[in-house]
Design a protein around this motif. Structure first.
Motif, PDB file in Angstrom:
ATOM      1  N   GLY A 159     -55.711  50.878 -14.241  1.00  0.00           N
ATOM      2  CA  GLY A 159     -54.959  52.096 -14.535  1.00  0.00           C
ATOM      3  C   GLY A 159     -53.501  52.041 -14.116  1.00  0.00           C
ATOM      4  O   GLY A 159     -52.678  52.792 -14.627  1.00  0.00           O
ATOM      5  N   GLU A 160     -53.163  51.134 -13.202  1.00  0.00           N
ATOM      6  CA  GLU A 160     -51.787  51.084 -12.710  1.00  0.00           C
ATOM      7  C   GLU A 160     -50.841  50.383 -13.690  1.00  0.00           C
ATOM      8  O   GLU A 160     -51.248  49.489 -14.420  1.00  0.00           O
ATOM      9  CB  GLU A 160     -51.741  50.384 -11.338  1.00  0.00           C
ATOM     10  N   LEU A 161     -49.564  50.832 -13.663  1.00  0.00           N
ATOM     11  CA  LEU A 161     -48.512  50.156 -14.428  1.00  0.00           C
ATOM     12  C   LEU A 161     -47.952  49.050 -13.542  1.00  0.00           C
ATOM     13  O   LEU A 161     -47.571  49.295 -12.392  1.00  0.00           O
ATOM     14  CB  LEU A 161     -47.395  51.140 -14.797  1.00  0.00           C
ATOM     15  N   VAL A 162     -47.890  47.841 -14.085  1.00  0.00           N
ATOM     16  CA  VAL A 162     -47.436  46.695 -13.292  1.00  0.00           C
ATOM     17  C   VAL A 162     -46.386  45.887 -14.052  1.00  0.00           C
ATOM     18  O   VAL A 162     -46.167  46.083 -15.252  1.00  0.00           O
ATOM     19  CB  VAL A 162     -48.621  45.760 -12.938  1.00  0.00           C
ATOM     20  N   LEU A 163     -45.728  44.994 -13.330  1.00  0.00           N
ATOM     21  CA  LEU A 163     -44.898  43.967 -13.945  1.00  0.00           C
ATOM     22  C   LEU A 163     -45.628  42.644 -13.795  1.00  0.00           C
ATOM     23  O   LEU A 163     -46.107  42.321 -12.707  1.00  0.00           O
ATOM     24  CB  LEU A 163     -43.538  43.883 -13.242  1.00  0.00           C
ATOM     25  N   PHE A 164     -45.690  41.881 -14.904  1.00  0.00           N
ATOM     26  CA  PHE A 164     -46.314  40.563 -14.801  1.00  0.00           C
ATOM     27  C   PHE A 164     -45.327  39.491 -15.251  1.00  0.00           C
ATOM     28  O   PHE A 164     -44.424  39.735 -16.041  1.00  0.00           O
ATOM     29  CB  PHE A 164     -47.614  40.490 -15.618  1.00  0.00           C
ATOM     30  N   ALA A 165     -45.507  38.304 -14.713  1.00  0.00           N
ATOM     31  CA  ALA A 165     -44.699  37.149 -15.095  1.00  0.00           C
ATOM     32  C   ALA A 165     -45.618  36.125 -15.734  1.00  0.00           C
ATOM     33  O   ALA A 165     -46.809  36.067 -15.417  1.00  0.00           O
ATOM     34  CB  ALA A 165     -44.008  36.550 -13.875  1.00  0.00           C
ATOM     35  N   THR A 166     -45.053  35.311 -16.631  1.00  0.00           N
ATOM     36  CA  THR A 166     -45.855  34.302 -17.308  1.00  0.00           C
ATOM     37  C   THR A 166     -45.240  32.916 -17.110  1.00  0.00           C
ATOM     38  O   THR A 166     -44.158  32.770 -16.580  1.00  0.00           O
ATOM     39  CB  THR A 166     -45.962  34.596 -18.807  1.00  0.00           C
ATOM     40  N   GLY A 167     -45.963  31.911 -17.581  1.00  0.00           N
ATOM     41  CA  GLY A 167     -45.459  30.542 -17.521  1.00  0.00           C
ATOM     42  C   GLY A 167     -45.527  29.974 -16.127  1.00  0.00           C
ATOM     43  O   GLY A 167     -46.324  30.421 -15.294  1.00  0.00           O
ATOM     44  N   SER A 168     -44.698  28.983 -15.866  1.00  0.00           N
ATOM     45  CA  SER A 168     -44.758  28.278 -14.592  1.00  0.00           C
ATOM     46  C   SER A 168     -44.418  29.208 -13.423  1.00  0.00           C
ATOM     47  O   SER A 168     -44.835  28.980 -12.294  1.00  0.00           O
ATOM     48  CB  SER A 168     -43.812  27.088 -14.590  1.00  0.00           C
ATOM     49  N   THR A 169     -43.699  30.275 -13.711  1.00  0.00           N
ATOM     50  CA  THR A 169     -43.373  31.278 -12.703  1.00  0.00           C
ATOM     51  C   THR A 169     -44.630  31.801 -12.016  1.00  0.00           C
ATOM     52  O   THR A 169     -44.617  32.094 -10.818  1.00  0.00           O
ATOM     53  CB  THR A 169     -42.628  32.447 -13.367  1.00  0.00           C
ATOM     54  N   ALA A 170     -45.688  31.899 -12.785  1.00  0.00           N
ATOM     55  CA  ALA A 170     -46.933  32.446 -12.257  1.00  0.00           C
ATOM     56  C   ALA A 170     -47.523  31.597 -11.132  1.00  0.00           C
ATOM     57  O   ALA A 170     -48.440  32.019 -10.443  1.00  0.00           O
ATOM     58  CB  ALA A 170     -47.946  32.605 -13.395  1.00  0.00           C
ATOM     59  N   ARG A 171     -46.974  30.417 -10.949  1.00  0.00           N
ATOM     60  CA  ARG A 171     -47.499  29.547  -9.872  1.00  0.00           C
ATOM     61  C   ARG A 171     -46.575  29.507  -8.655  1.00  0.00           C
ATOM     62  O   ARG A 171     -46.696  28.616  -7.813  1.00  0.00           O
ATOM     63  CB  ARG A 171     -47.709  28.125 -10.401  1.00  0.00           C
ATOM     64  N   GLN A 172     -45.662  30.470  -8.552  1.00  0.00           N
ATOM     65  CA  GLN A 172     -44.698  30.463  -7.463  1.00  0.00           C
ATOM     66  C   GLN A 172     -44.983  31.517  -6.408  1.00  0.00           C
ATOM     67  O   GLN A 172     -44.252  31.642  -5.431  1.00  0.00           O
ATOM     68  CB  GLN A 172     -43.286  30.704  -8.022  1.00  0.00           C
ATOM     69  N   THR A 173     -46.005  32.318  -6.604  1.00  0.00           N
ATOM     70  CA  THR A 173     -46.330  33.320  -5.593  1.00  0.00           C
ATOM     71  C   THR A 173     -47.116  32.652  -4.468  1.00  0.00           C
ATOM     72  O   THR A 173     -47.651  31.558  -4.630  1.00  0.00           O
ATOM     73  CB  THR A 173     -47.177  34.474  -6.170  1.00  0.00           C
ATOM     74  N   GLU A 174     -47.152  33.331  -3.316  1.00  0.00           N
ATOM     75  CA  GLU A 174     -47.890  32.795  -2.169  1.00  0.00           C
ATOM     76  C   GLU A 174     -49.354  32.538  -2.538  1.00  0.00           C
ATOM     77  O   GLU A 174     -49.964  31.560  -2.132  1.00  0.00           O
ATOM     78  CB  GLU A 174     -47.859  33.809  -1.009  1.00  0.00           C
ATOM     79  N   LEU A 175     -49.884  33.419  -3.367  1.00  0.00           N
ATOM     80  CA  LEU A 175     -51.300  33.371  -3.705  1.00  0.00           C
ATOM     81  C   LEU A 175     -51.635  32.292  -4.719  1.00  0.00           C
ATOM     82  O   LEU A 175     -52.758  31.778  -4.768  1.00  0.00           O
ATOM     83  CB  LEU A 175     -51.705  34.736  -4.289  1.00  0.00           C
ATOM     84  N   THR A 176     -50.637  31.939  -5.550  1.00  0.00           N
ATOM     85  CA  THR A 176     -50.947  31.085  -6.702  1.00  0.00           C
ATOM     86  C   THR A 176     -50.271  29.721  -6.660  1.00  0.00           C
ATOM     87  O   THR A 176     -50.376  28.947  -7.608  1.00  0.00           O
ATOM     88  CB  THR A 176     -50.514  31.795  -8.017  1.00  0.00           C
ATOM     89  N   GLU A 177     -49.577  29.403  -5.585  1.00  0.00           N
ATOM     90  CA  GLU A 177     -48.804  28.154  -5.524  1.00  0.00           C
ATOM     91  C   GLU A 177     -49.662  26.929  -5.853  1.00  0.00           C
ATOM     92  O   GLU A 177     -50.706  26.704  -5.256  1.00  0.00           O
ATOM     93  CB  GLU A 177     -48.188  28.005  -4.127  1.00  0.00           C
ATOM     94  N   ASN A 178     -49.171  26.150  -6.812  1.00  0.00           N
ATOM     95  CA  ASN A 178     -49.847  24.919  -7.246  1.00  0.00           C
ATOM     96  C   ASN A 178     -51.249  25.135  -7.794  1.00  0.00           C
ATOM     97  O   ASN A 178     -52.062  24.229  -7.830  1.00  0.00           O
ATOM     98  CB  ASN A 178     -49.891  23.892  -6.112  1.00  0.00           C
ATOM     99  N   ARG A 179     -51.532  26.349  -8.230  1.00  0.00           N
ATOM    100  CA  ARG A 179     -52.810  26.609  -8.867  1.00  0.00           C
ATOM    101  C   ARG A 179     -52.591  26.824 -10.364  1.00  0.00           C
ATOM    102  O   ARG A 179     -51.524  27.278 -10.751  1.00  0.00           O
ATOM    103  CB  ARG A 179     -53.467  27.853  -8.252  1.00  0.00           C
ATOM    104  N   PRO A 180     -53.568  26.476 -11.200  1.00  0.00           N
ATOM    105  CA  PRO A 180     -53.365  26.563 -12.645  1.00  0.00           C
ATOM    106  C   PRO A 180     -53.431  27.995 -13.159  1.00  0.00           C
ATOM    107  O   PRO A 180     -54.450  28.428 -13.670  1.00  0.00           O
ATOM    108  CB  PRO A 180     -54.485  25.696 -13.217  1.00  0.00           C
TER     109      PRO A 180
END
Lengths: 100, 100, 100, 100, 100
Positions: A52-73
């Motif tokens: 239900g929440e409005l969010v901002l999402f990023a796509t592409g290689s950027t998506a692997r730069q967060t603390e949670l997703t680093e070096n994950r596919p």
């Protein structure tokens, strides 16, 4: 980044090894009128967003730069929960005024 | 990631050196009604998906981050086999209820 | 990856330094009916494809992961020459049956 | 890069850790007639742009190469504030002649 | 890569630090009939192209692999000036026959 509503989630018991334990959320991109705009995506949540929440999402290689997703596919990640969108001085979205 | 049905596979005896031995699957992207949505793609399978299954695929450089595809020239990879898609509390897809 | 027909080639005497000597092929993306699907692209050939052949091409940073294109400024590369495309058990393309 | 008008900004108290403190601007891509062309994006500002200005923005991994955004999860960044666009010798946009 | 005509250039006194001194060209993507195909882009020139010329441009991270653009925040670069495009044995574009 683009705007999207979190509309649901996906259960997948068989996932690629490196994304096990990550929560997959269904995102409906929206325009500034909060109307659907393009097909749904499935992203990993980096900020604790709920359906239900409005969010901002990023796509592409950027998506692997967060603390949670680093070096994950991951090619789509929720980057922020939107509180207010101001266009030319007018609020077109104000989370505090949404019916809950 | 996006939703797709695995609809077939591709035989190619002449492949770029680094992707030899990888299985190429034909993916038809679908929307939440499970209707075709956009043109087909060909991806590498990272989870053992079969023809007919609903999967999530990732594109771009992300496709080279799985254990199977690391540093290989792949721009599309099957990331997960979908069991359940829940939208606003309603299951729009449930693998256990598909006729097999 | 996506399907395309190799439809021609490009001569360019003035090229960026790092891609000199690479052959530029014109690719017409096609759908499963082998009909044109979207605008043409120009790719570097990594497998020895010829005009008229059905190929798989990759785009984006993936195009720089082949032996031939590593660390070169290429955003489109021919990855494989297609022999057979099988959809739900039926061959929709069989190279051996094409008139040649 | 593409042309866009800066049309607003986004307030988000809950953001991914690495982008805290970055200002999120709403961008409306425009064509050479300065008419809207495609859906809005949200970018990080690398040049001090304000609402109403015509800017150039970059997307994808490029957005993480500016001094401000290096190694941060950003997929859209404002790269330049446009002063003049000259097409075939005619100025189609001249910032100094815009009513302010 | 894709085909485009160089149709103009952009003056921007306020640019991100790392792209100062780079020339920004306006590109109109074209199809094989040399008709406009999609919206304009702004690219950095790596080969000395001029207004009116048919060029090949690359996008995405590839745009940062040329000698001129290495590690600079660029997502679109002119890669080659086209002399001849040959489709199924017929020249659809021949620079030497363009009125100049």
């Amino acid at each position: 980044m683009k705007f999207a509503r979190v509309v649901g989630n996906v259960v997948a018991t068989r996932k690629e090894e490196k994304v096990r334990g990550r929560k997959f959320m269904v995102l409906q991109p929206v325009n500034l009128d909060m109307e659907p705009n393009g097909g749904v995506l499935v992203g990993v949540d980096a900020v604790g967003a709920g359906v239900g929440e409005l969010v901002l999402f990023a796509t592409g290689s950027t998506a692997r730069q967060t603390e949670l997703t680093e070096n994950r596919p991951t090619d789509c990640v929720i980057m922020a929960i939107v509180d207010l969108v101001d266009i030319d001085g007018d609020p077109v979205y104000d989370k505090s005024k949404e019916s809950g």
